[in-house]
Design an enzyme around this catalytic site. Structure first.
Site, PDB file in Angstrom:
ATOM      1  N   SER A  23       0.676  -1.237   0.014  1.00 13.44           N
ATOM      2  CA  SER A  23      -0.092   0.124   0.068  1.00 13.44           C
ATOM      3  C   SER A  23       0.824   1.304   0.123  1.00 13.44           C
ATOM      4  O   SER A  23       0.253   2.180  -0.514  1.00 13.44           O
ATOM      5  CB  SER A  23      -0.903   0.082   1.193  1.00 13.44           C
ATOM      6  OG  SER A  23      -0.217  -0.078   2.398  1.00 13.44           O
ATOM      7  N   GLY A  60      -2.042  -4.130   0.865  1.00 12.53           N
ATOM      8  CA  GLY A  60      -2.260  -5.283   1.775  1.00 12.53           C
ATOM      9  C   GLY A  60      -1.520  -6.453   1.406  1.00 12.53           C
ATOM     10  O   GLY A  60      -1.164  -7.605   2.022  1.00 12.53           O
ATOM     11  N   ASN A  88       3.599  -5.620   5.685  1.00 13.93           N
ATOM     12  CA  ASN A  88       2.581  -6.444   6.142  1.00 13.93           C
ATOM     13  C   ASN A  88       2.874  -7.683   6.706  1.00 13.93           C
ATOM     14  O   ASN A  88       2.203  -8.203   7.539  1.00 13.93           O
ATOM     15  CB  ASN A  88       1.370  -6.352   4.788  1.00 13.93           C
ATOM     16  CG  ASN A  88       0.933  -5.268   4.392  1.00 13.93           C
ATOM     17  OD1 ASN A  88       0.583  -4.552   5.093  1.00 13.93           O
ATOM     18  ND2 ASN A  88       0.718  -5.026   3.190  1.00 13.93           N
ATOM     19  N   ASP A 171      -5.265   6.723   9.731  1.00 19.62           N
ATOM     20  CA  ASP A 171      -5.059   5.296  10.451  1.00 19.62           C
ATOM     21  C   ASP A 171      -3.694   5.182  10.997  1.00 19.62           C
ATOM     22  O   ASP A 171      -3.209   4.127  11.721  1.00 19.62           O
ATOM     23  CB  ASP A 171      -5.000   4.339   9.165  1.00 19.62           C
ATOM     24  CG  ASP A 171      -4.202   4.640   8.028  1.00 19.62           C
ATOM     25  OD1 ASP A 171      -3.198   5.292   8.360  1.00 19.62           O
ATOM     26  OD2 ASP A 171      -4.343   3.892   7.134  1.00 19.62           O
ATOM     27  N   HIS A 174      -0.429   5.108   6.763  1.00 24.94           N
ATOM     28  CA  HIS A 174      -0.243   5.411   5.455  1.00 24.94           C
ATOM     29  C   HIS A 174      -0.007   6.856   5.256  1.00 24.94           C
ATOM     30  O   HIS A 174      -0.642   7.572   5.810  1.00 24.94           O
ATOM     31  CB  HIS A 174      -1.492   4.968   4.570  1.00 24.94           C
ATOM     32  CG  HIS A 174      -1.559   3.476   4.572  1.00 24.94           C
ATOM     33  ND1 HIS A 174      -2.668   2.989   5.198  1.00 24.94           N
ATOM     34  CD2 HIS A 174      -1.205   2.597   3.847  1.00 24.94           C
ATOM     35  CE1 HIS A 174      -2.547   1.735   5.145  1.00 24.94           C
ATOM     36  NE2 HIS A 174      -1.738   1.418   4.256  1.00 24.94           N
TER      37      HIS A 174
END
Length: 202
Positions: A23, A60, A88, A171, A174
């Site tokens: 991402s 992801g 991830n 979040d 990011h």
């Protein structure tokens, strides 16, 4: 996957640069044109380096996912691979040995399919909630791989951005558009000398 504005389909001498990542590469939450990959492509244009920049970022994605989709990305050959995977894996607590094995396999398969490809490994760090040993092994994995396979290394792609609320989306993971501008500078510092040498720009 998308090709940036720096694509030079009519120029057989254009460098083919693949960004294989998650991402962060995909510029999650933003217009792709705000992401660091597109910004790097624009900067290559500005300094006169003809290039086809391919953004193969998938939100992801893990190192296993990147390895599984590698073959079709290598079909037309590459000059430079920027490998930004593993974050991830760390967030999910995946065994560091498996992540390392996957990243090593991506490097090996790339060199087998496209000999001479320059590889830039983008390092990542993970929060300490999985324990000091895991955090240490994960962080050192990138430098160890870079030394073993003689790749170029970005020690920490989120340097100056990770953990800074002002530079990340709500979040906390990011980067914002401003964060991506900083990422672009971090990547540029390593990528530009490699690209310059491939096209021998003065």
């Amino acid at each position: 996957m998308a090709e940036s504005a720096s694509e030079r389909a009519d120029n057989p001498d254009a460098l083919r640069i693949l960004f294989l990542g998650d991402s962060i590469t995909a510029a999650y939450g933003l217009d792709e044109r705000q992401g660091f990959v597109h910004l790097v492509g624009e900067r290559l244009d500005s300094v006169g380096i003809p290039s086809t920049v391919i953004n193969a970022g998938v939100s992801g994605d893990t190192s296993t996912g990147g390895l599984n989709r590698l073959d079709w990305l290598l079909n037309q050959g590459l000059d430079i691979l920027v490998l930004e995977l593993g974050g991830n894996d760390g967030l999910r607590g995946i065994d560091v040995d498996l992540t390392r094995s996957n990243l090593a396999a991506i490097i090996e398969q790339t060199r087998s399919a496209s000999p001479g490809t320059e590889i830039i490994l983008a390092g990542m760090q993970v929060p300490p909630n999985l324990g000091q040993d895991y955090t240490r092994r994960f962080s050192s994995m990138y430098s160890d791989l870079a030394a073993e396979y003689e790749t170029h290394l970005i020690p920490f792609i989120l340097e100056g951005v990770g953990g800074n609320p002002a530079l990340n989306l709500p979040d906390g993971i990011h980067p914002t558009a401003e964060g991506h501008r900083i990422l672009a500078e971090t990547v540029w510092d390593v990528l530009y000398p490699v690209a310059r040498d491939r096209v021998r720009v003065p």
